[in-house]
Design an enzyme around this catalytic site. Structure first.
Site, PDB file in Angstrom:
ATOM      1  CG  HIS A  82      23.930  -4.461  22.659  1.00 14.89           C
ATOM      2  ND1 HIS A  82      24.426  -5.470  23.455  1.00 14.89           N
ATOM      3  CD2 HIS A  82      24.326  -4.741  21.401  1.00 14.89           C
ATOM      4  CE1 HIS A  82      25.092  -6.327  22.703  1.00 14.89           C
ATOM      5  NE2 HIS A  82      25.053  -5.902  21.445  1.00 14.89           N
ATOM      6  CG  ASP A 161      22.372 -16.085  19.921  1.00 16.60           C
ATOM      7  OD1 ASP A 161      22.451 -15.941  18.700  1.00 16.60           O
ATOM      8  OD2 ASP A 161      23.196 -15.592  20.725  1.00 16.60           O
ATOM      9  NE  ARG A 168      25.273 -16.617  12.658  1.00 15.52           N
ATOM     10  CZ  ARG A 168      25.220 -15.493  13.407  1.00 15.52           C
ATOM     11  NH1 ARG A 168      24.640 -15.510  14.596  1.00 15.52           N
ATOM     12  NH2 ARG A 168      25.732 -14.388  12.953  1.00 15.52           N
ATOM     13  CB  SER A 183      22.613 -13.348  17.001  1.00 15.98           C
ATOM     14  OG  SER A 183      23.538 -13.490  18.026  1.00 15.98           O
ATOM     15  CE  LYS A 187      23.235 -12.517  21.907  1.00 13.50           C
ATOM     16  NZ  LYS A 187      24.487 -12.925  21.314  1.00 13.50           N
TER      17      LYS A 187
HETATM   18  N1  URA Z   1      27.275 -10.651  18.332  1.00  9.36           N
HETATM   19  C1  URA Z   1      26.239 -11.454  18.615  1.00  9.36           C
HETATM   20  O1  URA Z   1      25.739 -11.483  19.738  1.00  9.36           O
HETATM   21  N2  URA Z   1      25.772 -12.247  17.620  1.00  9.36           N
HETATM   22  C2  URA Z   1      26.264 -12.252  16.373  1.00  9.36           C
HETATM   23  O2  URA Z   1      25.771 -12.966  15.536  1.00  9.36           O
HETATM   24  C3  URA Z   1      27.343 -11.403  16.108  1.00  9.36           C
HETATM   25  C4  URA Z   1      27.841 -10.606  17.105  1.00  9.36           C
END
Ligand code: URA
Length: 432
Positions: A82, A161, A168, A183, A187
């Site tokens: 990632h 999320d 946010r 966050s 994933k």
């Molecule tokens: N990328 C994400 O997936 N989440 C965040 O909070 C910031 C960047």
């Protein structure tokens, strides 16, 4: 439990329990907790932070709010990588086939681009016919059969999320390292891989502008991964200038293929091999990162990775004849941006270069925007290169969108002056 008690607890800088975190994530996702109370809790977290245990509980609760993919039926170790988002980052396109050619399973769900950063799925769609949507069953079958599949996100991954991130975004609470880490990891943990390498970008074109913040984010994500039972490593890589020379969907496939043919730019190869070495060690192919790097270089040089890429494209119904006519991926209409003076490329601003490519149509400003596959920017020079007045600094591959704006952004984003100090691209490795 009452949300007001949790807001009070966090406001007074006390640690929330796993049960409390799971409860508010579930409640907010279902709509039982209103935005105004969730906003207050987020702001309390913004000021008082979260412990590693709280961030892990948040990541796991958000993972469990939606679909997770179970890869257990696929034999062998499954790996994933990632990137926190960069410009010109086509590592997945090169690394996935290399790893699969070395016997490691690469089952990848990737995203689309937004803002100045591109997305792997958009890049692959520049290959005519390439199917990004496979059923989970077909996805797993393909990984078992050829060792690799790269598809778009299927199902509803971490809906908590999605909802929290949107809140946010409008309450000035994005910039909290614990919230960013949980966050991203919610994933990643849903993606089912056994071994994960995170590429945390740092610099002008990255989410994290300072090395200190990037280290904190990387360490927390690695800890969350370990506490969730995964083998996770992170590397910190520089993102002041784009990775490689090409930015744009078709252009990046073009550069990825050249790299798989052993003709890739030094920086792209370096990051790819670094991430790959951690994944090969994590997957048990070797216990020595030096040996792992040698294997990856061999797979680049002898075309093993390239042949696997071709197999991947064919398996997902892409037109493999593109690989024999790479120019077909690029717009024929080209414009050069010239150096106004002689000197050295002193600095670049990757974020601005990504923005220039977006203006040409290579990226989206808003989720609904349409993109053009064959436009983008090829850098002719990188930081530290000598330039003479009138040399081409960059070539724009254009159609009808944003040309003047892109030229003016680029002219500002590439600074010429005294010879700069060249920083290491790989800044740190974090194994936890
Ligand atoms: N990328 C994400 O997936 N989440 C965040 O909070 C910031 C960047």
């Amino acid at each position: 439990m009452h949300i007001i008690d949790l807001i009070t607890k966090k406001r007074d800088n006390n640690e929330l329990t796993k049960e409390e975190i799971t409860w508010f994530v579930e409640g907010y996702t279902k709509g039982d907790i209103p935005d105004y109370q969730m906003s207050a809790l987020l702001m309390a977290i913004y000021f008082n932070h979260m412990t590693k245990q709280e961030a892990t509980a948040l990541a796991l609760a958000m993972r469990d709010s939606g679909d997770s993919i179970d890869l257990d039926s696929i034999s062998g170790i499954k790996v994933d990588k990632h990137s926190t988002g960069g410009v010109g980052d086509k590592v997945t396109l090169v690394l996935g086939p290399l790893l699969a050619s070395l016997g490691v399973k690469f089952a990848k769900m990737s995203g689309r681009g937004l803002g100045h950063t591109g997305g792997t799925i958009d890049k692959l769609e520049s290959i005519p016919g390439y199917q990004v949507e496979l059923s989970v069953e077909r996805f797993k079958k393909q990984v078992e059969a050829i060792g690799i599949a790269i598809v778009g996100q299927s199902g509803d991954v971490a809906p908590a999320d999605k909802k929290l991130y949107a809140l946010r975004d409008v309450t000035a609470t994005v910039d909290v390292i614990a919230l960013i880490a949980s966050s991203i990891m919610s994933k990643k943990l849903a993606s089912g891989a056994d071994v994960i390498c995170l590429d945390v970008k740092v610099g002008k074109g990255a989410f994290m502008k300072t090395e200190e913040d990037a280290v904190e984010l990387a360490e927390l994500m690695v800890d969350i991964g370990h506490l969730a039972g995964k083998r996770v490593t992170a590397i910190l890589t520089g993102m002041d200038e784009p990775l490689g020379f090409c930015i744009g969907n078709g252009l990046e496939v073009y550069e990825a293929v050249l790299t798989l043919l052993g003709k890739g730019p030094r920086d792209l190869v370096e990051v790819t091999v670094e991430i790959g070495s951690h994944l090969l060690v994590g997957a048990g192919i070797t216990d020595d990162t030096g040996h792992a790097k040698k294997l990856l270089h061999e797979a680049l040089d002898d075309g093993k990775g390239y042949r696997k890429f071709k197999e991947l494209i064919a398996a997902q119904k892409g037109d493999v004849s593109v690989l024999d006519d790479l120019e077909s991926l690029l717009s024929k209409k080209r414009i050069s941006v010239k150096a106004q003076k002689s000197g050295y490329v002193r600095s670049m601003n990757a974020l601005e270069i990504g923005r220039a490519a977006m203006r040409l149509g290579a990226g989206r400003e808003k989720k609904e925007d349409t993109i053009l596959m064959d436009v983008g920017i090829e850098l002719n020079k990188k930081i530290g290169d000598r330039v003479e007045q009138g040399d081409t600094l960059a070539t724009l591959y254009v159609r009808d969108r944003g040309i003047d704006e892109a030229i003016s952004i680029l002219e500002d984003a590439i600074k010429i002056g005294a010879k700069p100090h060249i920083e290491n691209l790989i800044k740190k490795t974090i194994t936890g």
